[in-house]
Design a protein around this motif. Sequence first.
Motif, mmCIF file in Angstrom:
data_model
loop_
_atom_site.group_PDB
_atom_site.id
_atom_site.type_symbol
_atom_site.label_atom_id
_atom_site.label_comp_id
_atom_site.label_asym_id
_atom_site.label_seq_id
_atom_site.Cartn_x
_atom_site.Cartn_y
_atom_site.Cartn_z
ATOM 1 N N PHE A 88 0.832 -1.280 -0.007
ATOM 2 C CA PHE A 88 -0.134 0.038 -0.014
ATOM 3 C C PHE A 88 0.926 1.401 -0.159
ATOM 4 C CE2 PHE A 88 -3.323 -2.818 1.704
ATOM 5 C CZ PHE A 88 -4.396 -2.273 0.921
ATOM 6 N N ALA A 89 2.085 1.202 0.548
ATOM 7 C CA ALA A 89 2.956 2.279 0.486
ATOM 8 C C ALA A 89 2.540 3.647 1.337
ATOM 9 C CB ALA A 89 3.537 2.377 -0.778
ATOM 10 N N GLU A 90 2.549 4.577 0.332
ATOM 11 C CA GLU A 90 1.810 5.807 0.833
ATOM 12 C C GLU A 90 0.532 5.900 0.934
ATOM 13 O OE1 GLU A 90 3.442 8.742 -1.866
ATOM 14 O OE2 GLU A 90 2.807 7.857 -3.684
ATOM 15 N N GLU A 91 -0.277 4.620 0.349
ATOM 16 C CA GLU A 91 -1.846 5.120 0.465
ATOM 17 C C GLU A 91 -2.304 3.878 1.450
ATOM 18 O OE1 GLU A 91 -3.278 6.816 -1.405
ATOM 19 O OE2 GLU A 91 -1.609 7.524 -2.383
ATOM 20 N N TYR A 92 -1.313 3.548 2.581
ATOM 21 C CA TYR A 92 -1.800 2.638 3.526
ATOM 22 C C TYR A 92 -3.162 3.125 4.100
ATOM 23 C CZ TYR A 92 -0.869 -0.847 7.114
ATOM 24 O OH TYR A 92 -0.724 -1.811 7.996
ATOM 25 N N GLU A 93 -3.139 4.586 4.577
ATOM 26 C CA GLU A 93 -3.966 5.082 5.320
ATOM 27 C C GLU A 93 -5.382 5.075 4.352
ATOM 28 O OE1 GLU A 93 -5.417 9.240 7.346
ATOM 29 O OE2 GLU A 93 -3.863 9.338 5.893
ATOM 30 N N GLU A 94 -5.205 5.421 3.227
ATOM 31 C CA GLU A 94 -6.257 5.692 2.163
ATOM 32 C C GLU A 94 -6.887 4.253 1.806
ATOM 33 O OE1 GLU A 94 -9.189 8.223 0.124
ATOM 34 O OE2 GLU A 94 -7.152 8.560 1.623
ATOM 35 N N GLU A 152 8.683 2.629 4.263
ATOM 36 C CA GLU A 152 8.912 3.880 4.935
ATOM 37 C C GLU A 152 7.923 4.582 4.533
ATOM 38 O OE1 GLU A 152 11.337 8.152 3.825
ATOM 39 O OE2 GLU A 152 12.553 6.147 3.940
ATOM 40 N N GLN A 153 7.176 4.519 3.330
ATOM 41 C CA GLN A 153 6.100 5.195 3.003
ATOM 42 C C GLN A 153 4.768 4.768 3.797
ATOM 43 O OE1 GLN A 153 5.995 4.418 -1.233
ATOM 44 N NE2 GLN A 153 7.119 6.445 -1.540
ATOM 45 N N ALA A 154 4.768 3.556 4.096
ATOM 46 C CA ALA A 154 3.770 2.915 4.547
ATOM 47 C C ALA A 154 3.677 3.312 6.084
ATOM 48 C CB ALA A 154 3.653 1.265 4.851
ATOM 49 N N ARG A 155 5.154 3.419 6.841
ATOM 50 C CA ARG A 155 5.133 3.777 8.230
ATOM 51 C C ARG A 155 4.898 5.181 8.329
ATOM 52 N NH1 ARG A 155 10.267 2.285 9.164
ATOM 53 N NH2 ARG A 155 9.982 1.228 11.109
ATOM 54 N N VAL A 156 4.934 5.974 7.247
ATOM 55 C CA VAL A 156 4.535 7.449 7.506
ATOM 56 C C VAL A 156 2.986 7.532 7.362
ATOM 57 C CG1 VAL A 156 4.420 9.833 6.168
ATOM 58 C CG2 VAL A 156 6.715 8.543 6.678
ATOM 59 N N SER A 157 2.483 6.750 6.387
ATOM 60 C CA SER A 157 0.915 6.851 6.174
ATOM 61 C C SER A 157 0.267 6.287 7.478
ATOM 62 C CB SER A 157 0.347 6.020 4.889
ATOM 63 O OG SER A 157 -0.733 6.253 4.596
ATOM 64 N N TRP A 158 0.742 5.269 7.863
ATOM 65 C CA TRP A 158 0.258 4.473 9.265
ATOM 66 C C TRP A 158 0.156 5.630 10.299
ATOM 67 C CZ3 TRP A 158 -2.728 1.264 11.193
ATOM 68 C CH2 TRP A 158 -2.401 0.441 12.458
ATOM 69 N N ARG A 159 1.015 6.519 10.384
ATOM 70 C CA ARG A 159 1.078 7.390 11.729
ATOM 71 C C ARG A 159 -0.119 8.369 11.282
ATOM 72 N NH1 ARG A 159 7.731 8.692 12.516
ATOM 73 N NH2 ARG A 159 8.161 6.461 12.968
#
Length: 742
Positions: free
Chosen positions: A254-260, A339-346
């Motif tokens: 999901f990378a940077e779209e983890y939240e979405e 890394e992108q998933a970590r940021v999006s998760w936060r």
Amino acid sequence: MITSLGLALAATSNPKGEVFEPKTAISIADFSRDRSLFDSGAAFGRSAADVALSGTGTVGETVQYRLLPEGGTATVWQDLGVIDGAGNWSGEISVDLSPHWIVPEVRIKSEPVTRARTLNRIGVGHVIALWGQSEIVRIRSTAYNVLPPEPLLADDAVQAIWYDGGPIVKHLTDADPHTASLAAMANVFLNERPGEKVALVFQAVSGTGFKSLVDDSDTGRLWSEDAAVHAFATADGQYVGLPSVSWFATPGTFAEEYEEGLFPLFTGKTADGTAVSFPTTISYNGGSYQADHWFGEFYDPMHSKWVAFGPHRFDIGADMQNATVLGDGSPQVNLLNKEQARVSWREMVTNPNADGLFLPLGLEPLTYQNGVSDGFGGWTDQSHPAPDNDDGAPMFARFVAHAVLQSCGLTSWPMPVFDQAEWEPSGAYVEVWSSAGPVTTPRLVRGESALDTSQPHWTDVFGWQINGAPAQRAEIAVGRVRIYPNEGMFTSSDVIRFGEGGATGMVKFPEDHIAETYKNLPILDLGLSGVDGVPVRPLPDEAVLTNTLVPMSAEFNTGDMGPFFYDPSTLGGGVSQFFTQLDLAPSVPSSGSRNLLTTTGNYLRLEILANGKLRLRVRDSGGVVHVDNIQSSAGIVVDGVQADIRFSLDLPAGFARIWVNGALAIDESFTSAAPTLPSNRALLLLANNTGAYQIEGTVSRLAVWKSATPDGALPASAPYKDLVGPASAVNADPWKNGADAT
């Protein structure tokens, strides 16, 4: 099951010789299994559970109850309710958090000898679900249990529940802790919360992600099996108070779209707060998936809050010595995703539309060992906590337990983050620290010898990057991390970061694994059971690390004797792309040419000619000349006038392009059968290796990347080399040759 108990007085106890016959009756419904655990509500600051009781009895009579704790004192009788016209009764009682197994007992108030009690016992403690895939499975799986377990601090206080053809429950004892990792996890709970009971509900299947979990057409993971485990754990009206999740292996895509992509599964809403009805198709930037289920089917927000922690460590499985930290190269793509998933998760955990469903973000388990030696000088299974080392799966299990306890407030310690920094004014070093306490490393806590210097990135504290490259000297200095420049002095343009990519600082495979570099990550020793300390959270607020050095002149001057710049290393293998920015005000030669850049052997050469033209030559490692001294139009470079010259070469894509002040000056296309530059050639800037063909003028920047862009935009990755003023910094640079800059 219904149990009942009627007590009759003996005939001799009646002075008239009459036999006493009870006029009332009562029964109580038994619990589904012995030692069912009810959650005490720690996520909400509570310390008691609501337990439903029911049964049958004489119509109109008042039912009373009390609790019989094993090894404790019975509570006083209290009214519970009145038996209705159908002969049924029910009620809800509050049972305090307790170290005891408890048997509820009921009686008829008007005839106290008429009583009933359950056969099965209950407890009140903490009911925790552990969601994920293989790293969670391996905590309880005997298939990976190779270590002797540590002695369990208490028997029958921790139970584990999982699915294997059906729900299974295991009550852990010192004689049978099931696995070394479960024993390690259990002891954290028993140490940090002595006398309290814990149920661990394993909602984990190896090799799976959220998408397979909620899509009924995907048989890789069946929602029905997770539902069966949950139903078993909550069969008597319990709640899972603390579902916990750190799930980033498969879902890392999901990378940077983890939240979405995942917010709807947790909250029943999109990230912007719009309600979602299930089943549905969840769409996000870059993809979509079928969601027939969501976690609201299991968890009531009045009784459950999510423990959100992680991601855990993601180690390299290929050599990244020549890749940038964020990895445009293939070995690092998965780490960038993490890394992108970590940021999006936060962002997801703190999204106000979650309405408090998530507890404060927990620790990120980093200082444990992944993978094992393959016995031949290599490393294998680096995706999983090591089963044969206490620093592996048992340590990971301990971190999970601490994450749960801290997030819900059952333990109280500050989450370690880097929130303070100071740039030494001369640029000699930067110090970074945490207000939560002094920083150290597991290696220092254990008193182990430092790593040797056979690898340039083997420094005392791992995980730091300087301008995108691993820091080569980072030390603990009185509870702070002191980071030194990789070369020269720090200037106002330098950038430092911590925990990029997979947050491990690893670049060399398998050497970093073999050297146990996880012991060099920063921690805070907070005195927690079973661990050296709590890892400092990666990716601190960039504002904390903001460079505060006073900008100095970025310009320096070159003369007819230098300086020029000669890379002490060769280009290295596999360089197929090349980009240079030369921002300068040069003197145009009155005759002949001057070298802006070249390599030994003239495989690359960019020159300024007497008429202000640029001339370019490109030859690949196969010896084929693709650009044979092609020239730009005259006057493209004007004597003494600032020119931003950018040269981009992409051998696989087959182009060489030069822009001057944003205008395309040379554009050559070709096909290369050997799409790399030779590995054994060195790069030179502003002259050749003897100092001949020297460029004179004022220089603002000389920067080189081993990547390319098609449009002249600067590459996103950090430069391979970046030369800016002041003159003192340039003169101290290891590439500098010839006379000093002024």
